[in-house]
Structure formats: structure tokens, C-alpha cells
Write a protein that holds these residues in place. Structure first.
Motif, short mmCIF file in Angstrom:
data_model
loop_
_atom_site.label_atom_id
_atom_site.label_comp_id
_atom_site.label_asym_id
_atom_site.label_seq_id
_atom_site.Cartn_x
_atom_site.Cartn_y
_atom_site.Cartn_z
N PHE A 347 0.84 -1.20 0.00
CA PHE A 347 0.00 0.00 0.00
C PHE A 347 0.87 1.25 0.00
CE2 PHE A 347 -2.47 -3.34 2.01
CZ PHE A 347 -3.72 -3.21 1.43
N TYR A 348 0.47 2.28 -0.74
CA TYR A 348 1.20 3.54 -0.68
C TYR A 348 0.56 4.52 0.28
CZ TYR A 348 -2.16 5.34 -4.23
OH TYR A 348 -3.27 5.72 -4.94
N ASP A 349 -0.61 4.17 0.81
CA ASP A 349 -1.24 4.95 1.86
C ASP A 349 -2.14 4.02 2.67
OD1 ASP A 349 -3.54 4.57 0.33
OD2 ASP A 349 -3.78 6.67 -0.23
N GLY A 350 -3.17 4.56 3.32
CA GLY A 350 -4.00 3.74 4.19
C GLY A 350 -5.05 2.92 3.50
N LEU A 351 -5.03 2.85 2.18
CA LEU A 351 -6.03 2.07 1.45
C LEU A 351 -5.57 1.60 0.08
CD1 LEU A 351 -8.96 1.01 1.29
CD2 LEU A 351 -9.61 3.24 0.33
N HIS A 352 -4.86 2.45 -0.66
CA HIS A 352 -4.57 2.20 -2.07
C HIS A 352 -3.26 1.43 -2.26
CE1 HIS A 352 -7.08 5.87 -1.85
NE2 HIS A 352 -7.75 5.24 -2.79
N THR A 353 -3.30 0.50 -3.20
CA THR A 353 -2.15 -0.37 -3.43
C THR A 353 -1.20 0.19 -4.47
OG1 THR A 353 -3.50 -1.64 -4.99
CG2 THR A 353 -3.30 -2.51 -2.77
N ASN A 354 0.07 -0.17 -4.35
CA ASN A 354 1.07 0.09 -5.37
C ASN A 354 1.17 -1.15 -6.26
OD1 ASN A 354 2.52 -1.80 -3.82
ND2 ASN A 354 3.51 -0.16 -2.64
N LYS A 355 2.17 -1.21 -7.11
CA LYS A 355 2.26 -2.36 -8.03
C LYS A 355 2.57 -3.66 -7.28
CE LYS A 355 7.12 -1.84 -9.46
NZ LYS A 355 8.01 -1.67 -10.63
N ILE A 356 3.21 -3.55 -6.11
CA ILE A 356 3.44 -4.75 -5.30
C ILE A 356 2.10 -5.30 -4.81
CG2 ILE A 356 4.47 -5.64 -3.16
CD1 ILE A 356 6.64 -3.48 -3.46
N GLY A 357 1.27 -4.39 -4.29
CA GLY A 357 -0.06 -4.79 -3.84
C GLY A 357 -0.93 -5.32 -4.97
N SER A 358 -0.76 -4.73 -6.16
CA SER A 358 -1.53 -5.20 -7.31
C SER A 358 -1.27 -6.67 -7.59
CB SER A 358 -1.16 -4.38 -8.56
OG SER A 358 -1.54 -3.04 -8.42
N LYS A 359 0.00 -7.06 -7.49
CA LYS A 359 0.34 -8.45 -7.76
C LYS A 359 -0.22 -9.38 -6.69
CE LYS A 359 4.07 -11.45 -9.31
NZ LYS A 359 3.51 -12.62 -8.61
N PHE A 360 -0.19 -8.94 -5.43
CA PHE A 360 -0.77 -9.76 -4.35
C PHE A 360 -2.27 -9.93 -4.56
CE2 PHE A 360 3.17 -9.09 -1.99
CZ PHE A 360 3.28 -10.29 -1.29
N ILE A 361 -2.96 -8.86 -4.96
CA ILE A 361 -4.40 -8.95 -5.22
C ILE A 361 -4.67 -9.93 -6.35
CG2 ILE A 361 -6.43 -7.70 -6.07
CD1 ILE A 361 -5.46 -5.26 -4.57
N ALA A 362 -3.88 -9.82 -7.43
CA ALA A 362 -4.06 -10.72 -8.58
C ALA A 362 -3.82 -12.17 -8.18
CB ALA A 362 -3.10 -10.31 -9.70
N ASP A 363 -2.76 -12.42 -7.40
CA ASP A 363 -2.47 -13.78 -6.93
C ASP A 363 -3.64 -14.33 -6.12
OD1 ASP A 363 -0.02 -13.56 -8.13
OD2 ASP A 363 1.09 -13.16 -6.27
N TYR A 364 -4.21 -13.47 -5.29
CA TYR A 364 -5.30 -13.87 -4.40
C TYR A 364 -6.58 -14.14 -5.20
CZ TYR A 364 -8.94 -13.38 -0.82
OH TYR A 364 -10.04 -13.58 -0.02
N LEU A 365 -6.94 -13.23 -6.11
CA LEU A 365 -8.21 -13.35 -6.83
C LEU A 365 -8.18 -14.39 -7.93
CD1 LEU A 365 -9.27 -9.59 -7.21
CD2 LEU A 365 -10.08 -11.27 -5.54
N PHE A 366 -7.01 -14.71 -8.43
CA PHE A 366 -6.90 -15.63 -9.57
C PHE A 366 -7.56 -16.96 -9.29
CE2 PHE A 366 -4.35 -18.84 -11.94
CZ PHE A 366 -4.81 -18.51 -13.21
N LYS A 367 -7.38 -17.50 -8.09
CA LYS A 367 -7.95 -18.82 -7.77
C LYS A 367 -9.48 -18.78 -7.77
CE LYS A 367 -7.31 -18.24 -2.74
NZ LYS A 367 -6.44 -17.05 -2.72
N PHE A 368 -10.07 -17.64 -7.39
CA PHE A 368 -11.52 -17.52 -7.39
C PHE A 368 -12.07 -17.37 -8.81
CE2 PHE A 368 -10.22 -15.97 -3.19
CZ PHE A 368 -11.04 -16.74 -2.38
#
Length: 371
Positions: A347-368
Motif C-alpha cells: 500500500f502507498y497509503d492507508g487504502l490504495h495499493t502500489n504495483k506490489i499490492g496489485s500483484k498480491f491482489i491478482a495472486d489472491y483473486l486468480f484462484k476464485f
């Protein structure tokens, strides 16, 4: 005498410009209006550059490339691909300050090996109210309904205002659909004069390389509590049915509207992670920060606790809607707020993700998505 003369000039000028605007509105039917132009805060036909050095605490400029096509979408994929996944949400879906090619949609597209286009329909600040409006007035008009395989909603945070009057004060209603707001957005998108004045303003306010300044609502200052102190979980308070009925029916309408307009699409409701609130389960949470500053407003620990209470109740109401009817058996619920897959450095602040967070979200959502 001079003051009276000035008042006459200003008054007549105001009436003149009002007359021009009204003429454009009612006589300018030859102007074509795109569906996305009626969605508050939605962008279209843009290719912007932002300097994200302030967000990312960097001393050197950090250029972020952000683009949207004529229909208002960030597309990961090819126009030739007929299979699409539509992602809907607020700023955490839009990812204004994550470069093209580095959003969670871009990573999911790569994981799917180009089998699906991933369409980013996120609108900064939009809540469930705006998502319903967008489904009806935007996505249903611009997308081929037969080609939408999955619709993924990343929602939660922007809906807090519907269950807490206290928290509502902390948010600007970016999907205000009042008559005044509609007229304002209509003029801003349709007026020839308005566009020319905006172009002139940008010409003088933007630097030569067209790098824009960051907008309010991003870049908060916060410090996380040490992990060893995150032990005492707080039990979620029971919400007042009378004060939350509106959101109950609003969320239900979102699902029913989506199913009606896109009957063949799978629906994923992703209950988004907020790094300020760590949930142990659906009823227990612990605030991960003691204080917080965003857009000039400071929160103390009690404000954060109140915020987490409201966010938890949003997810409980969603759960009640999803469990009450057989109509929603095919809707997949993703408890991202409990799984907490994105680490602090995502996260780059208290809610929004940076490109590192983007990849974690993608890894997480991909299985669903693949299920």
C-alpha cells in the motif's frame, strides 16, 4: 458609481455565459454523448502522466502512466478477444496511481494467458449507488452482454457512508446523482466553451511534459502498530436495522440489476481488504493504526475503531443479502477483508495499493476466477 458599474458588468456576463451554456444544452443535439459521460467522476479518452514521488516517498520524480479508452475503460488484452472479465469498484479498482501494465487486472490477464480480456471499470470514489447507475447507464450500453464471462465487484470502503452518519462526514460523495450534480457533469462533458476553458487552464497550469499533480484522497500519513500489539480483538457491535435498511436494499438491487442485465455472467463479490482494520473473523477486528491523516483530516484511534465497525457492518449486511435468497447461490463471496492477503508494503497509503499490492491482489483473486 464604479462599484455599481462593475456589478452590472459581472451580472450581465453571468447571464451571457448562462445563455451560451443553455443554448449548447438544448440546441446542441448534434453533439454525441457517450454513456460514460453521464457517470460522475468517470474519465474517458485520456492518456495522463502523474508524478507519484510524493505518494511513494521518493526524492526523484516517479512517472505513472494512466490511460482510458473512448468508452472509459482500462483494458488488459486485445480488442479481438470476445471473452471478458469486467471489474467494478472505486479507486482501489481504478488504481489511478498505478501505471498501465501494473494493475491487478494486468497481472490477472497475464495469469490467464490472454484467454480473457480484463476490463477495468473502476471509478474513483464510486459506491454501490454509483455501481448500479454505471451498470444501467454505462456498462450495459458499451459492452456486448454476451461476451461478459465474469463481473467482479471490489467493494466495501466507499459504502461506509450508508451505515454511519459519523463516517459520512469524512467522505466526499463522488457518485452524487442529484439533479444539480447531473447538470454540472452534463455541462462539463457537453459544453464546447467549458472544454475550451479547461484546455486553456491545463495549458497554463501543467508543466511542459504534461505531468499532473495528485488529487485529494490519496497519499495518507500513517504508522502501523507493532504486530506484537495486535492481540486484543474488538467485537463488532450489532448494527441498527433501521439505519442500515437503505444499504441492505441498495446492495440487493446491485446484484439483481447485474443479474438482469448480464444474466450469463458469473458474479464475484470481493469484500475488500482495508489495511487499517485487521479482521480475525466476521465479528472480530483490531485496528492496525493509532492515528491517521488524510486530505487534511486527522483521525485518532477511536475514529479508526468506529471506521472499522462500520466497514465490518457493511460486510455483514452483504452477507445477509447473499444468504437470504436462492437467487444469489451462484454469486461467489470473497472474504478478502478476513484473508488479508496484501502486506503493508503493498500500500502507498492507508487504502490504495502500489504495483506490489496489485500483484498480491491478482495472486489472491486468480484462484476464485478460475473456479
Amino acid at each position: 458609481m464604479r462599484t455599481s458599474f462593475l456589478k452590472i458588468i459581472l451580472t450581465n456576463s453571468a447571464f451571457f455565459f448562462l445563455f451560451i451554456f443553455l443554448s449548447e444544452l438544448f440546441l446542441g443535439n448534434w453533439l454525441k454523448i457517450s454513456p460514460v459521460q453521464t457517470i460522475p467522476n468517470a474519465l474517458y479518452k485520456v492518456s495522463e502522466k502523474y508524478d507519484g514521488s510524493h505518494l511513494y516517498n521518493l526524492k526523484e520524480p516517479f512517472i505513472i502512466n494512466y490511460s482510458r479508452n473512448k468508452d472509459g475503460y482500462r483494458i488488459s488484452g486485445s480488442s479481438n478477444n470476445k471473452k471478458n472479465i469486467l471489474t467494478i469498484g472505486g479507486s482501489t479498482t481504478d488504481q489511478r496511481y498505478v501505471s498501465d501494465g501494473e494493475t491487478f487486472q494486468d497481472y490477472i490477464y497475464k495469469y490467464l494467458k490472454g484467454e480473457f480480456n480484463i476490463i477495468n471499470g473502476g471509478v474513483d470514489g464510486q459506491s454501490t449507488l454509483g455501481h448500479i447507475y454505471s451498470i444501467e447507464r454505462w456498462h450495459s450500453k458499451t459492452l456486448n452482454k454476451k461476451n461478459i464471462d465474469t463481473i467482479l465487484f471490489l467493494i466495501g470502503v466507499n459504502d461506509i457512508k450508508f451505515v454511519s452518519s459519523e463516517q459520512n462526514k469524512l467522505y466526499i460523495n463522488m457518485d452524487d446523482l442529484s439533479i444539480v450534480s447531473r447538470i454540472r457533469f452534463f455541462i462539463s462533458n457537453r459544453s464546447f466553451i467549458y472544454k475550451k476553458l479547461k484546455t486553456l487552464k491545463n495549458k497554463f497550469t501543467l508543466s511542459n511534459d504534461k505531468v499532473k499533480k495528485l488529487e485529494i484522497g490519496h497519499g495518507a500519513k500513517l504508522n502501523y502498530i507493532n504486530n506484537n500489539q495486535l492481540k486484543e480483538y474488538i467485537t463488532l457491535e450489532k448494527y441498527n436495522d433501521n439505519s442500515t435498511n437503505y444499504y441492505y436494499y441498495l446492495f440487493k438491487k446491485l446484484l439483481l440489476t447485474t443479474k438482469e442485465i448480464f444474466p450469463k455472467a458469473k458474479i464475484l463479490v470481493v469484500q475488500q481488504q482495508d489495511p487499517k482494520c485487521k479482521f480475525n473473523n466476521q465479528l472480530e477486528f483490531v485496528p492496525t493504526i493509532n492515528n491517521y491523516e488524510l486530505a487534511g483530516k486527522s483521525w485518532d484511534k477511536q475514529d479508526v475503531i468506529s471506521y472499522c465497525q462500520s466497514l465490518g457492518n457493511i460486510f455483514r449486511i452483504q452477507e445477509n443479502v447473499l444468504n437470504e435468497s436462492d437467487n444469489f447461490k451462484n454469486v461467489t463471496k470473497v472474504r478478502m477483508f478476513i484473508d488479508y492477503p496484501v502486506p503493508k508494503n503493498g500500500f502507498y497509503d492507508g487504502l490504495h495499493t502500489n504495483k506490489i499490492g496489485s500483484k498480491f491482489i491478482a495472486d489472491y483473486l486468480f484462484k476464485f476466477i478460475k473456479e
